[in-house]
Write a protein that holds these residues in place. Structure first.
Motif, PDB file in Angstrom:
ATOM      1  N   MET A 177       0.837  -1.213   0.000  1.00 52.21           N
ATOM      2  CA  MET A 177       0.000   0.000   0.000  1.00 52.21           C
ATOM      3  C   MET A 177       0.872   1.263   0.000  1.00 52.21           C
ATOM      4  O   MET A 177       0.638   2.213  -0.765  1.00 52.21           O
ATOM      5  CB  MET A 177      -0.881  -0.033   1.253  1.00 52.21           C
ATOM      6  CG  MET A 177      -1.740   1.193   1.430  1.00 52.21           C
ATOM      7  SD  MET A 177      -3.185   1.098   0.379  1.00 52.21           S
ATOM      8  CE  MET A 177      -4.025   2.582   0.906  1.00 52.21           C
ATOM      9  N   ILE A 178       1.907   1.265   0.860  1.00 56.78           N
ATOM     10  CA  ILE A 178       2.809   2.431   0.941  1.00 56.78           C
ATOM     11  C   ILE A 178       3.512   2.643  -0.395  1.00 56.78           C
ATOM     12  O   ILE A 178       3.704   3.784  -0.846  1.00 56.78           O
ATOM     13  CB  ILE A 178       3.823   2.239   2.084  1.00 56.78           C
ATOM     14  CG1 ILE A 178       3.096   2.309   3.446  1.00 56.78           C
ATOM     15  CG2 ILE A 178       4.927   3.291   2.033  1.00 56.78           C
ATOM     16  CD1 ILE A 178       3.976   1.950   4.626  1.00 56.78           C
ATOM     17  N   TYR A 179       3.909   1.549  -1.038  1.00 62.23           N
ATOM     18  CA  TYR A 179       4.575   1.655  -2.336  1.00 62.23           C
ATOM     19  C   TYR A 179       3.650   2.318  -3.358  1.00 62.23           C
ATOM     20  O   TYR A 179       4.051   3.227  -4.093  1.00 62.23           O
ATOM     21  CB  TYR A 179       4.998   0.264  -2.811  1.00 62.23           C
ATOM     22  CG  TYR A 179       5.515   0.242  -4.224  1.00 62.23           C
ATOM     23  CD1 TYR A 179       6.782   0.721  -4.535  1.00 62.23           C
ATOM     24  CD2 TYR A 179       4.716  -0.245  -5.272  1.00 62.23           C
ATOM     25  CE1 TYR A 179       7.261   0.709  -5.833  1.00 62.23           C
ATOM     26  CE2 TYR A 179       5.184  -0.258  -6.575  1.00 62.23           C
ATOM     27  CZ  TYR A 179       6.459   0.225  -6.854  1.00 62.23           C
ATOM     28  OH  TYR A 179       6.921   0.227  -8.149  1.00 62.23           O
ATOM     29  N   HIS A 180       2.393   1.861  -3.424  1.00 57.65           N
ATOM     30  CA  HIS A 180       1.444   2.445  -4.377  1.00 57.65           C
ATOM     31  C   HIS A 180       1.191   3.911  -4.063  1.00 57.65           C
ATOM     32  O   HIS A 180       1.133   4.755  -4.972  1.00 57.65           O
ATOM     33  CB  HIS A 180       0.119   1.661  -4.347  1.00 57.65           C
ATOM     34  CG  HIS A 180       0.165   0.408  -5.153  1.00 57.65           C
ATOM     35  ND1 HIS A 180       0.686  -0.778  -4.671  1.00 57.65           N
ATOM     36  CD2 HIS A 180      -0.216   0.141  -6.445  1.00 57.65           C
ATOM     37  CE1 HIS A 180       0.603  -1.720  -5.612  1.00 57.65           C
ATOM     38  NE2 HIS A 180       0.059  -1.189  -6.701  1.00 57.65           N
ATOM     39  N   LEU A 181       1.056   4.239  -2.767  1.00 60.81           N
ATOM     40  CA  LEU A 181       0.839   5.642  -2.390  1.00 60.81           C
ATOM     41  C   LEU A 181       2.059   6.493  -2.735  1.00 60.81           C
ATOM     42  O   LEU A 181       1.921   7.644  -3.154  1.00 60.81           O
ATOM     43  CB  LEU A 181       0.547   5.741  -0.892  1.00 60.81           C
ATOM     44  CG  LEU A 181      -0.825   5.206  -0.444  1.00 60.81           C
ATOM     45  CD1 LEU A 181      -0.932   5.243   1.075  1.00 60.81           C
ATOM     46  CD2 LEU A 181      -1.950   6.020  -1.063  1.00 60.81           C
ATOM     47  N   GLY A 182       3.259   5.912  -2.551  1.00 61.75           N
ATOM     48  CA  GLY A 182       4.484   6.637  -2.908  1.00 61.75           C
ATOM     49  C   GLY A 182       4.535   6.950  -4.389  1.00 61.75           C
ATOM     50  O   GLY A 182       4.950   8.049  -4.803  1.00 61.75           O
ATOM     51  N   GLU A 183       4.111   5.973  -5.199  1.00 54.00           N
ATOM     52  CA  GLU A 183       4.081   6.211  -6.646  1.00 54.00           C
ATOM     53  C   GLU A 183       3.098   7.316  -6.995  1.00 54.00           C
ATOM     54  O   GLU A 183       3.387   8.192  -7.823  1.00 54.00           O
ATOM     55  CB  GLU A 183       3.700   4.916  -7.369  1.00 54.00           C
ATOM     56  CG  GLU A 183       4.838   3.911  -7.458  1.00 54.00           C
ATOM     57  CD  GLU A 183       4.521   2.800  -8.454  1.00 54.00           C
ATOM     58  OE1 GLU A 183       3.333   2.449  -8.582  1.00 54.00           O
ATOM     59  OE2 GLU A 183       5.455   2.310  -9.110  1.00 54.00           O
ATOM     60  N   GLU A 184       1.930   7.288  -6.343  1.00 50.69           N
ATOM     61  CA  GLU A 184       0.935   8.338  -6.597  1.00 50.69           C
ATOM     62  C   GLU A 184       1.462   9.699  -6.153  1.00 50.69           C
ATOM     63  O   GLU A 184       1.260  10.711  -6.824  1.00 50.69           O
ATOM     64  CB  GLU A 184      -0.375   8.007  -5.873  1.00 50.69           C
ATOM     65  CG  GLU A 184      -1.066   6.747  -6.375  1.00 50.69           C
ATOM     66  CD  GLU A 184      -1.545   6.889  -7.807  1.00 50.69           C
ATOM     67  OE1 GLU A 184      -1.525   8.002  -8.346  1.00 50.69           O
ATOM     68  OE2 GLU A 184      -1.937   5.879  -8.421  1.00 50.69           O
ATOM     69  N   TRP A 185       2.172   9.711  -5.006  1.00 55.10           N
ATOM     70  CA  TRP A 185       2.755  10.974  -4.491  1.00 55.10           C
ATOM     71  C   TRP A 185       3.755  11.533  -5.497  1.00 55.10           C
ATOM     72  O   TRP A 185       3.788  12.737  -5.754  1.00 55.10           O
ATOM     73  CB  TRP A 185       3.408  10.690  -3.140  1.00 55.10           C
ATOM     74  CG  TRP A 185       4.175  11.836  -2.554  1.00 55.10           C
ATOM     75  CD1 TRP A 185       5.484  12.120  -2.747  1.00 55.10           C
ATOM     76  CD2 TRP A 185       3.665  12.869  -1.698  1.00 55.10           C
ATOM     77  NE1 TRP A 185       5.843  13.258  -2.064  1.00 55.10           N
ATOM     78  CE2 TRP A 185       4.743  13.739  -1.405  1.00 55.10           C
ATOM     79  CE3 TRP A 185       2.426  13.145  -1.145  1.00 55.10           C
ATOM     80  CZ2 TRP A 185       4.597  14.851  -0.591  1.00 55.10           C
ATOM     81  CZ3 TRP A 185       2.282  14.255  -0.326  1.00 55.10           C
ATOM     82  CH2 TRP A 185       3.347  15.097  -0.056  1.00 55.10           C
ATOM     83  N   GLN A 186       4.575  10.668  -6.047  1.00 53.13           N
ATOM     84  CA  GLN A 186       5.574  11.118  -7.023  1.00 53.13           C
ATOM     85  C   GLN A 186       4.928  11.607  -8.320  1.00 53.13           C
ATOM     86  O   GLN A 186       5.481  12.467  -9.004  1.00 53.13           O
ATOM     87  CB  GLN A 186       6.555   9.994  -7.319  1.00 53.13           C
ATOM     88  CG  GLN A 186       7.492   9.688  -6.154  1.00 53.13           C
ATOM     89  CD  GLN A 186       8.410   8.526  -6.428  1.00 53.13           C
ATOM     90  OE1 GLN A 186       8.319   7.901  -7.485  1.00 53.13           O
ATOM     91  NE2 GLN A 186       9.299   8.232  -5.486  1.00 53.13           N
ATOM     92  N   LYS A 187       3.751  11.051  -8.641  1.00 51.04           N
ATOM     93  CA  LYS A 187       3.039  11.549  -9.815  1.00 51.04           C
ATOM     94  C   LYS A 187       2.437  12.925  -9.537  1.00 51.04           C
ATOM     95  O   LYS A 187       2.388  13.788 -10.418  1.00 51.04           O
ATOM     96  CB  LYS A 187       1.926  10.576 -10.218  1.00 51.04           C
ATOM     97  CG  LYS A 187       2.419   9.251 -10.781  1.00 51.04           C
ATOM     98  CD  LYS A 187       1.239   8.332 -11.068  1.00 51.04           C
ATOM     99  CE  LYS A 187       1.704   6.947 -11.507  1.00 51.04           C
ATOM    100  NZ  LYS A 187       0.548   6.039 -11.698  1.00 51.04           N
ATOM    101  N   LEU A 188       1.981  13.110  -8.302  1.00 53.69           N
ATOM    102  CA  LEU A 188       1.331  14.371  -7.948  1.00 53.69           C
ATOM    103  C   LEU A 188       2.350  15.508  -7.812  1.00 53.69           C
ATOM    104  O   LEU A 188       2.104  16.629  -8.242  1.00 53.69           O
ATOM    105  CB  LEU A 188       0.575  14.214  -6.625  1.00 53.69           C
ATOM    106  CG  LEU A 188      -0.667  13.314  -6.651  1.00 53.69           C
ATOM    107  CD1 LEU A 188      -1.141  13.034  -5.240  1.00 53.69           C
ATOM    108  CD2 LEU A 188      -1.774  13.952  -7.469  1.00 53.69           C
ATOM    109  N   ILE A 189       3.488  15.209  -7.162  1.00 55.43           N
ATOM    110  CA  ILE A 189       4.492  16.245  -6.860  1.00 55.43           C
ATOM    111  C   ILE A 189       5.800  15.834  -7.510  1.00 55.43           C
ATOM    112  O   ILE A 189       6.452  14.876  -7.080  1.00 55.43           O
ATOM    113  CB  ILE A 189       4.667  16.409  -5.343  1.00 55.43           C
ATOM    114  CG1 ILE A 189       3.332  16.802  -4.712  1.00 55.43           C
ATOM    115  CG2 ILE A 189       5.745  17.433  -5.030  1.00 55.43           C
ATOM    116  CD1 ILE A 189       3.329  16.756  -3.216  1.00 55.43           C
TER     117      ILE A 189
END
Length: 782
Positions: A177-189
């Motif tokens: 879950m953290i990995y997927h959220l990290g990927e989304e965070w990197q896409k956002l910022i």
């Protein structure tokens, strides 16, 4: 009656094993009725015995026997009842306890099964929600699974292997879950940063960009989820703090701090259909320093765009102990970076804006207002929560910071002057005008009333004639040369005190203490920093002597001059520098006297090569003595030229006189110690002495004008203690016995003023042969 009682007891005992067929209450009731009957019979018997006096002893004995039998029956019944009831009661309790324990075991198993079911359901729902990118639901289900696992771990005796497997599964799901959220965070910022080498240079910083893909998606089916969902999911998992911390550090390093440190940088926001971009632009014609107002505007612009596209997201904060569970991202980021940001603003922006002149303090109100407006804007965006921050406190405490900065600048300037070259000098004289601040005349009114005790002439006295007036040069420093740096140091002290009298009381005291620190620093720094030159170079020793006397001269009146300038705290009378005067005079004297000792040592060393002035008829000895005297005179002439126009005339003459006196005293001592002086020796010694007498005064050249030096050359006997002694020695070397006796004049002549009787006798014995005339002459020397 006894038979009836026995039959009753037998009946009771017969029924003792059949409690289930007849209630105990019925049997106890019958026994009670029989007791009542017996009680009546006893009463009747007693009444007859004591009231009717019927001696029926037999009847009484029968009654006693019946009572005893009935009592025994009661005891047997009581014991039987207790044993039966207690046995049945123990059986019931044991059965109930076993049932209860069985129920508890069943309940525990059911609860464990329920928690396992909850864990399994939560994991499945989390995985399903993650696939559908419902991040908040997925994170909450993971936390629910974690809660179920904690509950299972708290139960003792449960199978540990199952728990370990469940924990591993939860960890795997959480990290996924953290990995997927990290990927989304990197896409956002998205950060576009310069290469690591030289990343702090202006050219590299201009290349830094921040891309925010946090604009609301135009297409509802867009793959990129809303930023709030990603942030909330990170918050639920406890990962938001570390993400925000990293983001805050990058924001400080590549955007906020560069805007503070580089005045030419300017933020350029740019909004595109699907992304917001924040980049820099470098102004070519930029000032070396930005005003705080300009810096605040740049920082505020950055926060405004961040607030619009990223920070204005309300989040639920689980387990934070907050009164309200909702908090904005701006508030969380503010807690992480505000302290470091405010420190950078203070030390690299506000510090530089503190005025260095008290006249500009009024203009600083604009900076205070700008700081307040800046903080209000940040509070409105919920970036700040505190009522008063260190930034505003610093800006408002401008008086103290002004004093600190002024003192720091003054100390640095003073230290620079103290470590500069001493030999760059300026001539001062009693009538020379030194560039000092224009201070008001004590009689002009721009001052505190001068106490009567300090006035030169008491009020009410009549006019004093011109012949009784003091010279205009009274208390003035004599003409001499001082270092330019020392003159500037004293000017710095005057200007600082002038600034102090125009400042607030707190600032005034700090600046006054700063000036005292300058002079105390001088006593420590100059002798240490210039030690080698002061020891080796006579000219620098003389200049340093003058410097110390010059500073001490000003310190005598420095405090009093400003005491009467205004009604500030300096007017109380405590502002004085007089206590420092002895230290400066001692500092100057010790340095110059140390140089004098060095010069005296060189003179004596040169005269030590004169071979004690003995056997002057030997040409080699005479040449050695002549050379020694010439070297001494050369040394004195050189010193005279070095000290000429540097030392005050009286100090110059005393110094040269002391050195010449050292040479003459040594020559006199050596010659007076000779035991045999031939006529030729005497002539040659006389010629050597004549060189000293003729050329010695010529070393007195305190002034550049040769004609004016004649006056001081004629006054050599005033400064050279042994001058007349030396001249009397020359007379003795050329005189006959009678002339020596006449010069002695029974101990009242000029010779007796300079030599003792023993010294004169010794010279006579050395100069003259042993004759009756010499014996007669020696007899008169007493």
């Amino acid at each position: 009656m006894a038979a009836r009682a026995g039959s009753l007891v037998a009946a009771v005992l017969a029924h003792s094993g059949r409690l289930d067929k007849e209630h105990l209450g019925a049997r106890v009731g019958r026994l009670s009725r029989r007791v009542e009957e017996l009680k009546g019979e006893v009463c009747t018997m007693i009444n007859k015995k004591y009231s009717e006096f019927l001696p029926s002893m037999q009847s009484a004995e029968d009654l006693v026997a019946q009572v005893e039998g009935l009592t025994n029956s009661i005891d047997l019944l009581k014991a039987g009842i207790e044993n039966e009831v207690q046995r049945d009661l123990n059986v019931a309790v044991a059965e109930f306890t076993e049932l209860k324990q069985q129920l508890e075991r069943d309940t525990l198993v059911l609860s464990v099964l329920k928690k396992l079911q909850e864990f399994d359901t939560a994991i499945k729902e989390s995985s399903s929600a993650l696939q559908e990118k419902q991040y908040v639901t997925a994170a909450q289900q993971l936390e629910q699974a974690r809660s179920s696992l904690r509950s299972l771990e708290s139960r003792r005796g449960f199978e540990l292997k199952i728990l370990k497997a469940l924990g591993t599964e939860l960890t795997v799901q959480t990290q996924n879950m953290i990995y997927h959220l990290g990927e989304e965070w990197q896409k956002l910022i998205v950060w576009k940063l310069p290469p690591s080498k030289g990343s702090s240079s202006l050219e590299a910083l201009v290349l830094s960009e921040l891309h925010l893909h946090t604009l609301p998606p135009q297409d509802e089916d867009a793959a990129v989820p809303p930023v709030a969902a990603v942030l909330q999911a990170l918050a639920v998992l406890g990962e938001l703090h570390s993400k925000l911390k990293d983001f805050g550090q990058l924001l400080l390093q590549y955007i906020l701090k560069p805007l503070i440190l580089h005045p030419s940088l300017e933020p350029v926001p740019e909004e595109q259909p699907d992304v917001f971009i924040l980049r820099f632009r470098s102004q070519e014609l930029a000032l070396d320093e930005s005003s705080p107002m300009e810096v605040f505007e740049k920082i505020k612009l950055v926060f405004e765009v961040l607030h619009k596209y990223l920070l204005n997201v309300p989040l639920e904060q689980p387990g934070e102990g907050r009164k309200e569970g909702r908090v904005t991202l701006a508030e969380l980021l503010g807690e992480l970076i505000w302290e470091e940001l405010s420190d950078c603003l203070i030390h690299n922006c506000l510090v530089n804006s503190i005025p260095t002149n008290s006249s500009k303090l009024e203009q600083y109100k604009e900076v205070i207002e700008s700081t307040e407006e800046f903080e209000k804007a940040l509070k409105k965006m919920q970036f700040l929560k505190e009522d008063t921050t260190a930034l505003l406190k610093y800006a408002c405490n401008v008086d103290s910071h002004f004093a600190n900065k002024k003192c720091q600048d003054v100390i640095m300037a003073a230290r620079s002057l103290m470590t500069s070259e001493i030999h760059n000098t300026v001539k001062i004289s009693p009538d020379s005008s030194v560039a000092l601040p224009a201070l008001p005349d004590p009689g002009s009114g721009d001052h505190v009333e001068v106490p009567r005790a300090l006035r030169l002439l008491p009020s009410g006295t009549g006019s004093v004639g011109s012949e009784s007036r003091l010279s205009p040069f009274t208390l003035c420093l004599p003409s001499c040369r001082i270092s330019c740096s020392v003159q500037e140091l004293v000017q710095l002290a005057y200007h600082t005190l002038l600034e102090a009298t125009a400042s607030t009381d707190l600032c005034c005291v700090q600046l006054f203490d700063c000036v005292r620190n300058i002079f105390q620093l001088f006593c420590e720094v100059v002798p240490t920093y210039h030690r080698e030159n002061l020891q080796k170079l006579p000219q620098l020793a003389a200049i340093h002597h003058n410097n110390c006397m010059y500073i001490g001269h000003h310190l005598l009146t420095l405090g009093h001059q400003f005491r009467y300038r205004s009604t500030s705290v300096l007017s109380s009378g405590a502002a004085t520098f007089v206590d420092l005067v002895p230290a400066f005079r001692r500092l100057g004297m010790e340095c110059f006297l140390a140089q004098m000792r060095v010069q005296k040592g060189e003179i004596l060393e040169r005269l030590s090569s004169a071979r004690n002035f003995s056997n002057m008829d030997d040409e080699e000895n005479y040449c050695a003595a002549n050379k020694a005297i010439k070297q001494v005179l050369h040394q004195l002439r050189r010193l005279g030229m070095v000290w000429q126009d540097v030392l005050p005339v009286n100090v110059y003459c005393k110094a040269m006189g002391a050195l010449l006196n050292t040479a003459l005293a040594e020559i006199v001592t050596r010659i007076a110690a000779l035991e045999d002086i031939s006529a030729e020796d005497a002539d040659r010694l006389y010629s050597l002495c004549r060189i000293m007498v003729e050329e010695g005064p010529q070393v007195f050249t305190p002034l550049l004008d040769k004609d004016k030096n004649k006056k001081y050359q004629e006054e050599v006997p005033v400064y050279v203690q042994k001058w007349m002694t030396f001249k009397e020695l020359m007379i003795i070397l050329q005189a006959n016995l009678q002339e020596i006796v006449d010069q002695w004049a029974d101990g009242k002549g000029p010779l007796a003023e300079e030599f003792s009787a023993a010294e004169v006798k010794s010279l006579i014995r050395a100069l003259f042969q042993n004759t009756e005339r010499r014996a007669a002459a020696l007899a008169k020397i007493k």
